[in-house]
Design a protein around this motif. Structure first.
Motif, short mmCIF file in Angstrom:
data_model
loop_
_atom_site.label_atom_id
_atom_site.label_comp_id
_atom_site.label_asym_id
_atom_site.label_seq_id
_atom_site.Cartn_x
_atom_site.Cartn_y
_atom_site.Cartn_z
N ARG A 249 16.50 39.21 149.08
CA ARG A 249 15.41 38.23 149.06
C ARG A 249 15.94 36.82 149.33
NH1 ARG A 249 13.82 42.65 146.78
NH2 ARG A 249 11.60 43.20 146.76
N LEU A 250 17.09 36.53 148.72
CA LEU A 250 17.70 35.22 148.96
C LEU A 250 18.01 35.06 150.45
CD1 LEU A 250 18.86 32.65 147.62
CD2 LEU A 250 21.06 33.82 147.48
N PHE A 251 18.53 36.13 151.05
CA PHE A 251 18.90 36.08 152.47
C PHE A 251 17.65 35.93 153.33
CE2 PHE A 251 20.30 37.97 156.54
CZ PHE A 251 21.45 37.22 156.75
N GLN A 252 16.60 36.67 153.01
CA GLN A 252 15.35 36.59 153.78
C GLN A 252 14.80 35.15 153.70
OE1 GLN A 252 13.81 38.57 155.83
NE2 GLN A 252 11.57 38.43 155.65
N SER A 253 14.84 34.54 152.52
CA SER A 253 14.38 33.15 152.39
C SER A 253 15.24 32.23 153.25
CB SER A 253 14.45 32.69 150.93
OG SER A 253 13.42 33.31 150.20
N PHE A 254 16.56 32.48 153.19
CA PHE A 254 17.50 31.66 153.96
C PHE A 254 17.21 31.75 155.45
CE2 PHE A 254 21.46 31.57 156.42
CZ PHE A 254 21.92 30.30 156.11
N LYS B 94 26.65 28.47 152.28
CA LYS B 94 25.66 27.92 151.35
C LYS B 94 25.72 28.64 150.00
CE LYS B 94 20.80 26.54 151.17
NZ LYS B 94 19.53 26.55 151.90
N TYR B 95 25.96 29.95 150.03
CA TYR B 95 26.01 30.73 148.80
C TYR B 95 27.34 31.46 148.70
CZ TYR B 95 20.95 29.99 149.05
OH TYR B 95 19.71 29.42 149.15
N PRO B 96 28.39 30.73 148.32
CA PRO B 96 29.71 31.39 148.26
C PRO B 96 29.67 32.56 147.26
CG PRO B 96 29.88 29.03 147.77
CD PRO B 96 28.42 29.35 147.86
N GLY B 97 30.44 33.57 147.57
CA GLY B 97 30.49 34.72 146.65
C GLY B 97 29.54 35.83 147.04
N ILE B 98 28.70 35.61 148.05
CA ILE B 98 27.84 36.70 148.52
C ILE B 98 28.24 37.03 149.96
CG2 ILE B 98 25.49 37.53 148.82
CD1 ILE B 98 24.59 35.24 147.00
N LEU C 240 17.43 33.50 140.89
CA LEU C 240 17.55 34.41 142.03
C LEU C 240 18.95 34.32 142.62
CD1 LEU C 240 16.11 36.37 144.03
CD2 LEU C 240 15.63 34.38 145.45
N VAL C 241 19.44 33.07 142.77
CA VAL C 241 20.78 32.88 143.33
C VAL C 241 21.82 33.57 142.45
CG1 VAL C 241 22.50 31.16 143.98
CG2 VAL C 241 20.07 30.71 144.40
N GLU C 242 21.66 33.40 141.13
CA GLU C 242 22.62 33.99 140.20
C GLU C 242 22.59 35.53 140.28
OE1 GLU C 242 24.98 32.39 138.90
OE2 GLU C 242 25.70 34.29 138.07
N ALA C 243 21.38 36.07 140.32
CA ALA C 243 21.23 37.53 140.41
C ALA C 243 21.82 38.04 141.73
CB ALA C 243 19.77 37.92 140.29
N ALA C 244 21.60 37.27 142.80
CA ALA C 244 22.15 37.66 144.10
C ALA C 244 23.67 37.64 144.06
CB ALA C 244 21.63 36.71 145.18
N ARG C 245 24.21 36.62 143.40
CA ARG C 245 25.67 36.50 143.32
C ARG C 245 26.26 37.68 142.56
NH1 ARG C 245 26.51 30.76 142.56
NH2 ARG C 245 26.29 30.69 144.82
N LYS C 246 25.55 38.14 141.53
CA LYS C 246 26.02 39.32 140.78
C LYS C 246 26.10 40.54 141.69
CE LYS C 246 25.26 38.44 135.94
NZ LYS C 246 24.01 37.67 135.71
N GLU C 247 25.11 40.65 142.61
CA GLU C 247 25.14 41.79 143.54
C GLU C 247 26.25 41.63 144.58
OE1 GLU C 247 20.32 42.54 143.15
OE2 GLU C 247 21.12 41.61 144.95
N GLY C 248 26.53 40.37 144.92
CA GLY C 248 27.73 40.06 145.71
C GLY C 248 27.70 40.38 147.18
N LYS C 249 26.63 40.98 147.65
CA LYS C 249 26.70 41.48 149.02
C LYS C 249 25.31 41.70 149.60
CE LYS C 249 28.52 45.56 151.24
NZ LYS C 249 29.09 46.88 150.97
N ILE C 250 25.19 41.54 150.90
CA ILE C 250 23.93 41.92 151.54
C ILE C 250 24.25 42.55 152.89
CG2 ILE C 250 23.65 39.45 152.11
CD1 ILE C 250 21.50 40.57 153.77
#
Lengths: 581, 348
Positions: B281-286, B67-71, B36-46
């Motif tokens: 989703r990563l952000f919502q979990s965070f 916590k999640y550099p690159g997003i 999930l983290v990797e897929a989120a990083r590919k999207e790069g933005k929220i």
């Protein structure tokens, strides 16, 4: 041979000359048709959808329910009445203040006239909503700096105040401050053009100074004064930012904030559309009245070009006049910018500007922590550049065609280009939102919907600017070009355009500044990706972040000033008088 | 007597069955996996639409980026009712921009869920700790909570002389001295207005409107006007800005009115058409991790419903405060009435 006859002959000659090369096709007709279509789309489409949604109910069936409610519901009638009152007062006050100042600057030998003009320019580029926020900082009844000073000076207890900006009077005052530059520019430019010979003649014939002013100067400047009063009235009537900031705390609505509130959930675009109708009608009626009043009298200033303007010697009063100008400038310029600067740099606004109260926190927040800053700045500049360039091009073509009366339907073009002045930004925003969220082309959410809005809103100003520039270019020069075989477009490019530099640059700057100041349509049309600085500032105001607002506002001002300065001094474009407009 | 008891136990059984049913129906939680983290990083933005105070939002964004550099997190802050207005406008125009939405008008989530705008997604912390504060079908959960108490400026009013209740605010002494937010812009104020009108009656608000109250928009603004000294009392507004201002040394303090203090739950949800679904989703979990929740408390002055968080020293714990109950489902039906009455009494 009369001028008409000459131009008619020239047209015949030129078309028969070119007939051999291009058949009977005149490319100007195509350009004419395209610009008419563009203009019609810009203004007509949103208005069409506004009318549709005003005249239908929620199911889409024809209905007059919205209008019925508009004229019976007291929560809609009160704002309408307040808006008319405010606009009338603003128009009177700003004209009464601007006219003497304009006369002093344009006709007297007061010192530092150019400085005063430049400072009035600064108030022109100040977005009205920023001015309103600055005046909150200055004149909120309890925390306002002026009231704090007033209490300290008279040793008064808390909650006694000198002025309360959250009131109808406060709204009128702040509105007038930022209507002032518009009226000033119109009147000062007119006074610049009035030659001194007639005043001299009157003076030689023994008329005292006041009589010269009353019988010569005033009548000659009257069209400009009336136009100024009208512009002030219409601007005030249709302004959104200032009342949104000052009227809500005072507990009343103006018609624009009411229209905006009709978009809260559950949105009522039909009623909003109906509520904007009185604004449209008032504007059209006033513009008609103006042309009727002015059209009945001749205002041709004989020998206008080249005649010397003589300055009136004020003697010892020179410095009094200078002091008066500075005093007036306190309200739109000095005090507000002092307040913004203070809010930008201090921790506690009400405390004095001392070392331990200074902070860079707001600047750091805006540039390094607040995520919308960069995108909004980029968007604002991009939209301003694109809108100014496209808008100027369109206004140039339209004013050329409308001015050169040879084209059939030229007056329709002129009307279309002036029509947006009758459409308040918020109404246009509503109309565009309705128009561009449905097919065939969904533009809402793209930068183009913003640019279309900006171009439409600023079109009247740019058009007026270029129209008067064209009036200054003698027909004969163009006709000579056409006699020699050049087409309309070639004549435009080689003869007319170079003579229009000043006008073009001024029009470009007008649109550019207009975009930087525009809030009312932008607030209806922006999305996260197309957010602009005025909207960011408005959002921050909603949550009361004065420090951040001040930093952003000052940045907006500096960027606007820098770009208009550069535009006026670009090599090849020539130095224009735009800096003073 | 026996009959009564039987009826009572039947009701209790029904209620517990209802809650048990609600809790057990919560869908499976989605853990944060490296994928999930990797897929989120590919999207790069929220893109985070929120009504929380902009400084708090930026702090949460900064913690996420750390916590999640690159997003990147793009904070879109506006009052709840304007967040709602924009979501609605974007829905009409078929624009996909918002990833995660947070509004202080919990009624919005009922409408959004009904319109199919939300995606069901249950972060692990929500499954474990938010059973009673989450949508039974997993579409949203209460990310943060705050109260709408009375506040006052301690420079102008002594603690003993400050109003103790909503009824006290109607004293002629406080005429022209109050500031409040607007239910047309702020979800917190809309919810508070609903609770107050339900518990105290519109009569109270009608009288309050006669007190020449200064009207501002967002619920974050009354505390700021209070600190500025523009008005010495806030009739409503959020508690969390009062805490942060007080703790940074500003002369403001909180009063929990005797009648009870309006409680405002502020959920968060992932959008069904989020343009960055994984990052969303990563952000919502965070947002629901104990660390983020503690950040909301410590840096934001907010209330958290996460049991793994600590109450902040010097603030009255939530359990010691008499609360007015929230009821989003009732707000959905009442929203027109609330706004119409408000406009009638307060003029805006």
């Amino acid at each position: 041979m009369s001028a008409e006859g000459l131009s008619g002959a020239a047209r015949q000659v030129s078309s028969s000359l070119r007939a051999g090369f291009f058949g009977r096709f005149d490319p100007s007709k195509l350009v004419f048709a395209i610009s008419a279509l563009i203009l019609l789309g810009l203004v007509g489409l949103p208005l069409f959808w506004l009318a549709v949604s005003a005249l239908t109910d929620k199911t889409g069936a024809p209905s007059l329910a919205n209008f019925e409610r508009l004229f019976t519901d007291p929560t809609l009638l009160a704002p309408l009445r307040i808006s008319l009152t405010v606009a009338t007062c603003v128009s009177c006050i700003s004209t009464l203040v601007a006219a003497p100042i304009a006369w002093i600057v344009a006709r007297s030998d007061m010192p530092a006239r150019q400085l005063i003009r430049a400072l009035i320019t600064a108030s022109f580029v100040t977005p009205p909503f920023l001015g309103a926020i600055a005046w909150e900082v200055l004149a909120a009844p309890n925390s306002g700096l002026i009231n704090v000073w007033y209490r300290a000076l008279h040793d008064l207890p808390p909650f006694v105040h000198f002025i309360d900006i959250y009131s109808i009077e406060g709204l009128i005052f702040v509105d007038s401050c930022y209507a002032l530059p518009f009226v000033f520019v119109l009147i000062a430019n007119a006074l610049d053009r009035i030659p001194a010979d007639m005043e001299d003649a009157a003076a030689i014939l023994g008329a005292p100074f006041w009589r010269v002013v009353a019988t010569i100067t005033l009548p000659l400047a009257l069209p400009a004064i009336l136009a100024g009063a009208l512009i002030a009235f219409l601007r005030s009537l249709t302004l959104f930012g200032t009342p949104a900031i000052l009227a809500l705390p005072a507990g009343f609505h103006t018609i624009t904030t009411k229209i905006w509130s009709l978009f809260q959930y559950p949105p009522n675009p039909g009623l909003a559309a109906a509520a904007s109708l009185p604004l449209l009608v008032a504007t059209v009626v006033l513009l008609k009245a103006q042309s009727w009043i002015l059209g009945r009298r001749g205002y041709v200033v004989l020998g206008g070009r080249g005649a010397q303007t003589r300055r009136i010697e004020l003697g010892a009063l020179r410095w009094a006049a200078f002091a008066l100008c500075l005093f007036v400038l306190c309200f739109p310029v000095f005090l507000p910018y002092f307040a913004l600067l203070k809010a930008a740099l201090t921790k506690t606004l009400a405390e004095p500007l001392l070392a331990d109260n200074l902070t860079l926190q707001h600047i750091r927040f805006v540039f390094f922590e607040f995520s919308p800053t960069r995108l909004a700045l980029r968007n604002t500049l991009l939209f301003a550049f694109v809108s100014a360039t496209l808008g100027t091009s369109l206004a140039l073509v339209v004013s050329y065609l409308a001015n050169r009366k040879g084209v059939f339907g030229h007056s329709v073009l002129g009307f279309l280009a002036t029509a947006p002045i009758a459409v308040p930004g918020i109404v246009l925003g509503v109309g565009m939102f309705i128009a561009y969220t449905r097919g065939p082309v969904v533009l809402y959410g793209t930068m183009w919907v913003m640019i279309i809005a900006y171009v439409t809103i600023e079109m009247p100003a740019a058009y007026q600017q270029l129209k008067s520039a064209f009036t200054g270019v003698a027909h004969e020069l163009e006709e000579a070009g056409r006699v020699l075989g050049a087409g309309r477009l070639r004549t435009l490019k080689d003869i007319t355009a170079p003579l229009l530099r000043t006008g073009v640059i001024t029009a470009w700057c007008f649109i550019f500044i207009g975009v930087m100041r525009e809030l009312s349509a932008a607030i209806m049309l922006f999305t996260a990706e197309t957010k602009v600085l005025p909207v960011v500032i408005y959002d921050l105001n909603e949550s009361g972040d004065l420090g951040a607002i001040s930093v952003l506002g000052l940045m907006l001002l500096l960027v606007t000033l820098a770009i208009t300065f550069v535009a006026n001094r670009l090599p090849g474009l020539g130095v224009s008088a735009a800096g003073t407009k | 007597m026996r009959q009564h008891r039987a009826a009572l136990s039947a009701i209790v059984a029904a209620i517990s069955a209802f809650f048990a049913c609600g809790a057990s129906a919560l869908p499976q939680a989605t853990p944060v996996t490296p994928d999930l983290v990797e897929a989120a990083r590919k999207e790069g933005k929220i893109s985070f639409y929120t009504s929380v105070d902009v400084e708090v939002a930026e702090k949460v964004a900064a913690a996420f980026k750390a916590k999640y550099p690159g997003i990147d997190v793009l904070v879109e802050r506006a009052g709840s009712e304007r967040v709602f207005q924009r979501v609605e406008q974007e829905r009409l125009a078929n624009i996909r921009n918002a990833d995660v939405v947070n509004s202080s008008d919990a009624a919005h989530y009922i409408i959004w869920k009904r319109e199919g705008l939300l995606a069901p997604y249950v972060p692990e912390d929500v499954a474990a700790y938010y059973r009673n504060d989450a949508d039974p079908e997993g579409y949203y959960a209460t990310w943060r909570a705050t109260l709408s108490p009375i506040g006052y400026n301690t420079k102008y009013i002594k603690a003993g002389e400050a109003p103790k209740s909503f009824a006290d605010l109607l004293s002629p002494k406080w005429k022209g001295m109050m500031v409040k937010g607007h239910p047309g812009y702020s979800g917190t104020i809309l919810t508070a207005t609903f609770e107050i009108s339900r518990d105290l009656g519109w009569d109270y608000l009608q009288k309050l409107a006669q007190q020449k109250v200064m009207q501002v928009q967002s619920s974050t603004e009354p505390p700021k006007k209070l600190a500025l000294g523009e008005r010495p009392i806030m009739a409503d507004g959020n508690e969390y800005n009062l805490f942060t201002l007080k703790e940074s040394g500003q002369p403001v303090d909180v009063i929990y009115p005797a009648e009870g203090t309006p409680f405002i739950a502020s959920p968060s949800a992932v959008m069904a058409k989020a343009p960055h679904p994984n990052a969303a989703r990563l952000f919502q979990s965070f947002l629901f991790t104990p660390q983020t929740q503690q950040l909301l408390i410590d840096a934001g002055g907010l209330r958290s419903l996460h049991p793994k968080t600590q109450e902040h020293a010097g603030r009255t714990p939530l359990k010691d405060i008499k609360l007015m109950r929230d009821d989003p489902a009732a707000v959905v039906d009442k929203v027109d009435e609330i706004k119409a009455n408000y406009a009638k009494y307060f003029g805006t």
